[in-house]
Design a protein around this motif. Structure first.
Motif, PDB file in Angstrom:
ATOM      1  N   MET A   1      25.709 128.771 115.274  1.00  0.00           N
ATOM      2  CA  MET A   1      25.415 127.875 114.133  1.00  0.00           C
ATOM      3  C   MET A   1      24.915 128.664 113.130  1.00  0.00           C
ATOM      4  SD  MET A   1      23.460 124.366 113.932  1.00  0.00           S
ATOM      5  CE  MET A   1      24.627 123.700 114.811  1.00  0.00           C
ATOM      6  N   GLU A   2      25.246 128.191 111.615  1.00  0.00           N
ATOM      7  CA  GLU A   2      24.437 128.833 110.293  1.00  0.00           C
ATOM      8  C   GLU A   2      24.223 128.094 109.534  1.00  0.00           C
ATOM      9  OE1 GLU A   2      25.489 132.211 107.166  1.00  0.00           O
ATOM     10  OE2 GLU A   2      26.814 131.919 108.708  1.00  0.00           O
ATOM     11  N   LEU A   3      22.600 128.062 109.174  1.00  0.00           N
ATOM     12  CA  LEU A   3      22.206 127.520 107.998  1.00  0.00           C
ATOM     13  C   LEU A   3      21.622 128.218 106.988  1.00  0.00           C
ATOM     14  CD1 LEU A   3      21.458 126.088 110.654  1.00  0.00           C
ATOM     15  CD2 LEU A   3      19.867 124.526 109.423  1.00  0.00           C
ATOM     16  N   ALA A  74      32.033 124.329 107.376  1.00  0.00           N
ATOM     17  CA  ALA A  74      31.333 123.425 106.980  1.00  0.00           C
ATOM     18  C   ALA A  74      30.971 122.348 107.805  1.00  0.00           C
ATOM     19  CB  ALA A  74      31.097 122.947 105.430  1.00  0.00           C
ATOM     20  N   VAL A  75      29.443 121.426 108.447  1.00  0.00           N
ATOM     21  CA  VAL A  75      29.595 120.605 109.234  1.00  0.00           C
ATOM     22  C   VAL A  75      28.837 119.594 108.331  1.00  0.00           C
ATOM     23  CG1 VAL A  75      30.459 121.849 111.862  1.00  0.00           C
ATOM     24  CG2 VAL A  75      28.243 121.664 111.145  1.00  0.00           C
ATOM     25  N   GLY A  76      27.982 119.931 108.322  1.00  0.00           N
ATOM     26  CA  GLY A  76      27.098 119.090 107.568  1.00  0.00           C
ATOM     27  C   GLY A  76      25.428 119.424 107.120  1.00  0.00           C
ATOM     28  N   VAL A  77      24.473 118.266 106.724  1.00  0.00           N
ATOM     29  CA  VAL A  77      23.451 119.432 105.377  1.00  0.00           C
ATOM     30  C   VAL A  77      22.275 118.812 105.995  1.00  0.00           C
ATOM     31  CG1 VAL A  77      22.325 119.330 103.864  1.00  0.00           C
ATOM     32  CG2 VAL A  77      24.377 119.433 103.357  1.00  0.00           C
ATOM     33  N   GLY A 105      26.049 117.300 119.634  1.00  0.00           N
ATOM     34  CA  GLY A 105      24.905 118.564 119.599  1.00  0.00           C
ATOM     35  C   GLY A 105      24.452 119.039 118.799  1.00  0.00           C
ATOM     36  N   TYR A 106      24.954 118.765 117.667  1.00  0.00           N
ATOM     37  CA  TYR A 106      24.996 119.768 116.610  1.00  0.00           C
ATOM     38  C   TYR A 106      23.418 119.284 115.590  1.00  0.00           C
ATOM     39  CZ  TYR A 106      29.593 121.578 116.845  1.00  0.00           C
ATOM     40  OH  TYR A 106      30.813 121.925 117.253  1.00  0.00           O
ATOM     41  N   MET A 110      20.341 122.340 114.345  1.00  0.00           N
ATOM     42  CA  MET A 110      20.730 121.912 113.077  1.00  0.00           C
ATOM     43  C   MET A 110      18.787 121.961 112.995  1.00  0.00           C
ATOM     44  SD  MET A 110      22.826 119.770 112.010  1.00  0.00           S
ATOM     45  CE  MET A 110      22.420 118.552 110.114  1.00  0.00           C
ATOM     46  N   ARG A 111      18.601 120.421 113.436  1.00  0.00           N
ATOM     47  CA  ARG A 111      17.131 119.949 113.048  1.00  0.00           C
ATOM     48  C   ARG A 111      16.079 120.887 113.603  1.00  0.00           C
ATOM     49  NH1 ARG A 111      13.775 114.635 114.110  1.00  0.00           N
ATOM     50  NH2 ARG A 111      16.498 113.836 112.982  1.00  0.00           N
TER      51      ARG A 111
END
Length: 199
Positions: A1-3, A74-77, A105-106, A110-111
């Motif tokens: 996962m990358e932000l 992209a999966v979300g913000v 579990g994303y 991410m949070r």
């Protein structure tokens, strides 16, 4: 996962995945009804909001939005915001995930990435979030990360109805961290951007 910070080049992809839905059972999850309407209307809502976060950015009142990618898609913000952060070290979070990416579990990861990064690199000491009554997925993410109940308030949701929002709080020392380390690039630049000392 990358932000990574949302870029204008991300807008079309974010609009595309949001058009497939972001809320289960159409339960209200946001204050603004940005995720309803045609694909064009959703795309416009995303662009307007992202532009506004940049136009209104101040050291004492800011929002930073991150595009969340898994295996390059992209999966979300994930959003983080704060007022008077230099003095309060208090951060609020908000997020959304494409409907077909939920349940993997994303949302938790991410949070978790956001709160860990803002604790370790920017000195955040507490995190706030909230969820409307009935939003079990958001509630579970908060519980998994160690948030505690912090009261309730009635606010107008995206459907125009007054609804109960559960408030939750997470002291930095209580974060339930993931097993994988979080790698951060460009922290010093962001520290200057937020008005923090780089010494």
């Amino acid at each position: 996962m990358e932000l990574s910070p949302v870029r204008e080049s991300d807008y079309p992809e974010l609009a595309d995945i949001a058009n497939g839905g972001v809320r289960r059972d159409d339960l209200p999850a946001f204050l603004v009804n940005w995720d309803s309407g045609t694909q064009e209307e959703i795309a416009q809502s995303i662009a307007r909001y992202q532009w506004s976060t940049r136009a209104n950015f101040r050291v004492d009142d800011w929002t930073i939005e991150f595009t969340v990618r898994v295996d390059g898609r992209a999966v979300g913000v994930q959003g983080v915001s704060a007022k008077d952060f230099v003095r309060t070290r208090s951060v609020s979070t908000g997020s959304w995930l494409a409907l077909n990416e939920q349940g993997k579990g994303y949302g938790t990861r991410m949070r978790q990435t956001a709160v860990t990064t803002f604790t370790d690199h920017f000195g955040a000491s507490e995190f706030h979030s909230g969820f409307f009554e009935g939003n079990a997925a958001s509630r579970r993410v908060s519980e998994k990360l160690g948030y505690s109940p912090n009261g309730m308030k009635t606010i107008v949701a995206q459907d125009g109805q007054a609804r109960m929002e559960h408030q939750v709080i997470l002291p930095a020392e209580d974060i339930r961290r993931g097993q994988d380390p979080v790698e951060v690039v460009g922290a010093e630049v962001v520290r200057r951007f937020l008005g923090l000392s780089t010494v």
